[in-house]
Design a protein around this motif. Sequence first.
Motif: not given
Length: 84
Positions: A24-40
């Motif tokens: 089960x995914x609890x959290x995903x985060x990204x460094x760089x990229x399109x932050x609005x889309x990646x937070x979505x």
Amino acid sequence: MEKYEYTPSGVCSRKIYMELDGDIIKDISFTGGCQGNLRGISALTRGMNIHDAINRLKGINCGGKGTSCPDQLSKALEAVINNR
């Protein structure tokens, strides 16, 4: 909880951080990229089974790159499964 880090290729994001509880995914985060889309993407995948996320995200293309941040997330999750 298991924490993983993945370095994507061919996309704007530079790192993907994953926190999983079993499958089960609890959290995903990204460094760089399109932050609005990646937070979505992070919000939409929270609580999702990693196999379901892989099936939904795998093969998504961005700007003719042959991959995308969602596709790279599917590769990151596959790497977790293969390295367990």
